[in-house]
Write an enzyme that holds these catalytic residues in place. Structure first.
Site, PDB file in Angstrom:
ATOM      1  N   TYR A   1      51.423  41.324  39.451  1.00 59.17           N
ATOM      2  CA  TYR A   1      52.252  40.117  39.443  1.00 59.17           C
ATOM      3  C   TYR A   1      53.742  40.437  39.552  1.00 59.17           C
ATOM      4  O   TYR A   1      54.526  39.626  40.016  1.00 59.17           O
ATOM      5  CB  TYR A   1      52.026  39.327  38.154  1.00 59.17           C
ATOM      6  CG  TYR A   1      50.928  38.303  38.218  1.00 59.17           C
ATOM      7  CD1 TYR A   1      49.641  38.667  38.580  1.00 59.17           C
ATOM      8  CD2 TYR A   1      51.176  36.978  37.906  1.00 59.17           C
ATOM      9  CE1 TYR A   1      48.627  37.736  38.613  1.00 59.17           C
ATOM     10  CE2 TYR A   1      50.171  36.033  37.941  1.00 59.17           C
ATOM     11  CZ  TYR A   1      48.902  36.406  38.288  1.00 59.17           C
ATOM     12  OH  TYR A   1      47.909  35.477  38.321  1.00 59.17           O
TER      13      TYR A   1
ATOM     14  N   LYS B   1      39.509  48.514  36.846  1.00 58.80           N
ATOM     15  CA  LYS B   1      38.858  48.857  38.116  1.00 58.80           C
ATOM     16  C   LYS B   1      39.173  50.324  38.386  1.00 58.80           C
ATOM     17  O   LYS B   1      39.727  50.690  39.429  1.00 58.80           O
ATOM     18  CB  LYS B   1      39.371  47.911  39.221  1.00 58.80           C
ATOM     19  CG  LYS B   1      38.670  48.041  40.557  1.00 58.80           C
ATOM     20  CD  LYS B   1      37.240  47.531  40.559  1.00 58.80           C
ATOM     21  CE  LYS B   1      36.574  47.815  41.910  1.00 58.80           C
ATOM     22  NZ  LYS B   1      35.119  47.557  41.888  1.00 58.80           N
TER      23      LYS B   1
ATOM     24  N   ASP C   1      34.433  43.896  38.236  1.00 59.74           N
ATOM     25  CA  ASP C   1      33.401  43.181  39.002  1.00 59.74           C
ATOM     26  C   ASP C   1      32.152  42.966  38.153  1.00 59.74           C
ATOM     27  O   ASP C   1      31.555  41.880  38.144  1.00 59.74           O
ATOM     28  CB  ASP C   1      33.075  43.898  40.324  1.00 59.74           C
ATOM     29  CG  ASP C   1      32.849  45.393  40.174  1.00 59.74           C
ATOM     30  OD1 ASP C   1      33.096  45.941  39.079  1.00 59.74           O
ATOM     31  OD2 ASP C   1      32.418  46.022  41.163  1.00 59.74           O
TER      32      ASP C   1
ATOM     33  N   ASP D   1      43.841  36.848  34.743  1.00 59.23           N
ATOM     34  CA  ASP D   1      44.017  35.525  35.349  1.00 59.23           C
ATOM     35  C   ASP D   1      42.672  35.024  35.890  1.00 59.23           C
ATOM     36  O   ASP D   1      42.251  33.900  35.615  1.00 59.23           O
ATOM     37  CB  ASP D   1      45.043  35.611  36.482  1.00 59.23           C
ATOM     38  CG  ASP D   1      45.233  34.286  37.193  1.00 59.23           C
ATOM     39  OD1 ASP D   1      45.390  33.270  36.501  1.00 59.23           O
ATOM     40  OD2 ASP D   1      45.218  34.270  38.434  1.00 59.23           O
TER      41      ASP D   1
ATOM     42  N   ASP E   1      39.813  32.073  34.136  1.00 62.39           N
ATOM     43  CA  ASP E   1      39.375  30.844  34.820  1.00 62.39           C
ATOM     44  C   ASP E   1      37.847  30.802  34.878  1.00 62.39           C
ATOM     45  O   ASP E   1      37.230  29.762  34.663  1.00 62.39           O
ATOM     46  CB  ASP E   1      39.938  30.763  36.249  1.00 62.39           C
ATOM     47  CG  ASP E   1      41.171  29.872  36.347  1.00 62.39           C
ATOM     48  OD1 ASP E   1      41.923  29.820  35.352  1.00 62.39           O
ATOM     49  OD2 ASP E   1      41.379  29.234  37.394  1.00 62.39           O
TER      50      ASP E   1
HETATM   51  C1  IPM Z   1      47.827  31.071  34.671  1.00 64.87           C
HETATM   52  C2  IPM Z   1      48.233  30.510  36.013  1.00 64.87           C
HETATM   53  C3  IPM Z   1      49.503  31.220  36.460  1.00 64.87           C
HETATM   54  C4  IPM Z   1      49.186  32.699  36.583  1.00 64.87           C
HETATM   55  C5  IPM Z   1      50.127  30.684  37.747  1.00 64.87           C
HETATM   56  C6  IPM Z   1      50.372  29.201  37.698  1.00 64.87           C
HETATM   57  C7  IPM Z   1      51.375  31.430  38.106  1.00 64.87           C
HETATM   58  O1  IPM Z   1      47.211  30.641  36.936  1.00 64.87           O
HETATM   59  O2  IPM Z   1      48.625  30.962  33.731  1.00 64.87           O
HETATM   60  O3  IPM Z   1      46.724  31.594  34.565  1.00 64.87           O
HETATM   61  O4  IPM Z   1      48.651  33.136  37.612  1.00 64.87           O
HETATM   62  O5  IPM Z   1      49.471  33.430  35.638  1.00 64.87           O
HETATM   63 MG    MG Z   2      45.399  31.338  36.088  1.00 65.65          MG
END
Ligand code: IPM
Ligand code: MG
Length: 358
Positions: free
Chosen positions: A141, A190, A223, A247, A251
């Site tokens: 990042y 990884k 993975d 990240d 999700d």
């Molecule tokens: C998160 C979001 C952010 C990230 C984005 C909006 C920059 O997806 O906080 O997980 O990738 O960190």
């Molecule tokens: Mg995110």
């Protein structure tokens, strides 16, 4: 307690859900005899529109000078042009970096009342309780990036860098958290492909062996982790990983409890204010309709009280109120499974009423 809390509503549904988070914090202040002074500032797309900068200097100053920050969400289609000079997300990355919030705590718990909201089978998700510790201010990042053209062929690069101290400090946060939980740490990398992952693995192993010898420790490739999260989520307690893997995996993990709308997160550093936000994004498709789920933000405000203000009892009061509201059958649209749904404000109101009734 007298504390200054900065609100960063941001874009999309951000302002609606932050209003509910603030209401809940005000209710706690009244009930427990604290004084919270709120100040709002701009971040993300709205800040670009107003000032050209997704993270105006005033916002950073206000945050630096606060006890804690509650953030809504940033971004939206309006600012999505890949050729734009700047992006809302830059504001979020910028505030994380400016405050050195290197550890992002993302708890994934399955609320028993909502088990049917998950796309996964109940026997798989029952009892899931994971704390993700995502490294937040390093890795790919924040690596150098650029574009170049050679022989008429354009390419883009972004480098992934981790230093030893960056890995040490985030692994320590994971170890300390595991001590207060079920005593297990899983480090995800990884290392079969990436050099920064090989460094990560050796540093994590050393920190765990030297400083947390009593904890159970394992290493899983990212993975494989994506797969295990769906097949045996109960096996994980604290999971520590780098910025991008964290990240993506969080999700994915958000689907275990069924809705992104329920998941709070805390970004913390070694000292100074922490930043608290829902995991979900700005949901521009439902913005301004008063239908977004405010519970993730409300639960983020509980994390704020616990981690930045050391108000554990007050945090638990919020969590209990949320649980009661769910027991009572209240559902916003995202978790209503096609049944009756309440609005954002009604959900916030219900939590406030439970807090007052307790
Ligand atoms: C998160 C979001 C952010 C990230 C984005 C909006 C920059 O997806 O906080 O997980 O990738 O960190
Ligand atoms: Mg995110």
């Amino acid at each position: 307690m007298h504390a200054k809390i900065v609100l960063l509503p941001g874009d999309g549904i951000g302002p609606e859900i932050i209003t509910q988070g603030q209401r809940v914090l005000e209710t706690v202040a009244q009930k427990f005899g604290h004084q919270f002074d709120f100040a709002s500032a701009m971040i993300g797309g709205c800040a670009i529109d107003e000032t050209g900068d997704p993270l105006p200097e005033d916002t950073v100053k206000l945050c630096q000078d606060s006890a804690a920050i509650l953030l809504g969400a940033v971004g939206g289609p309006k600012w999505d042009d890949p050729n734009a000079k700047t992006r809302p997300e830059k504001g979020l990355l910028g505030i994380r970096k400016a405050l050195d919030l290197f550890a992002n705590l993302r708890p994934i718990q399955c609320h028993p009342q909502l088990i049917s909201a998950s796309p996964l089978r109940q026997d798989i998700i029952d009892g899931t309780d994971i704390l993700f510790v995502r490294e937040l201010t390093g890795g790919i990042y924040f690596g150098d990036s650029g574009r170049s053209t050679t022989d008429g062929v354009e390419s883009a690069t972004q480098s992934m860098v981790y230093s030893v101290p960056e890995v040490e400090r985030v692994v320590r946060i994971a170890g300390e958290a595991a001590r207060k939980r079920r005593g297990k740490v899983t480090s995800v990398d990884k290392a079969n492909v990436l050099e920064p992952s090989r460094l990560w693995r050796s540093v994590a192993e050393r920190v765990m062996r030297e400083e947390f010898p009593e904890l159970e420790y394992e290493v899983v490739l990212v993975d494989a982790m994506a797969m295990h999260l769906l097949s045996r989520p109960r096996d994980f307690d604290v999971v520590v990983t780098g910025n991008m893997f964290g990240d993506i995996l969080t999700d994915e993990a958000s689907m275990l409890p069924g809705s992104l709308g329920l998941l709070p997160s805390a970004s913390v550093g070694a000292s100074g204010p922490g930043l608290y936000e829902p995991i979900h994004g700005s949901a521009p498709d439902i913005a301004g309709q008063n239908i977004a789920n405010p519970l993730a933000t409300i639960l983020a405000s509980a994390m704020l009280l616990r981690h930045s203000l050391e108000l554990g009892e007050e945090a638990t009061a919020i969590e209990t109120a949320v649980s009661k509201v769910l027991d009572n059958g209240l559902r916003t649209r995202d978790i209503a499974a096609g049944g009756d749904a309440v609005s954002t404000t009604e959900m916030g109101e219900a939590v406030v009423n439970e807090l007052n009734a307790a």
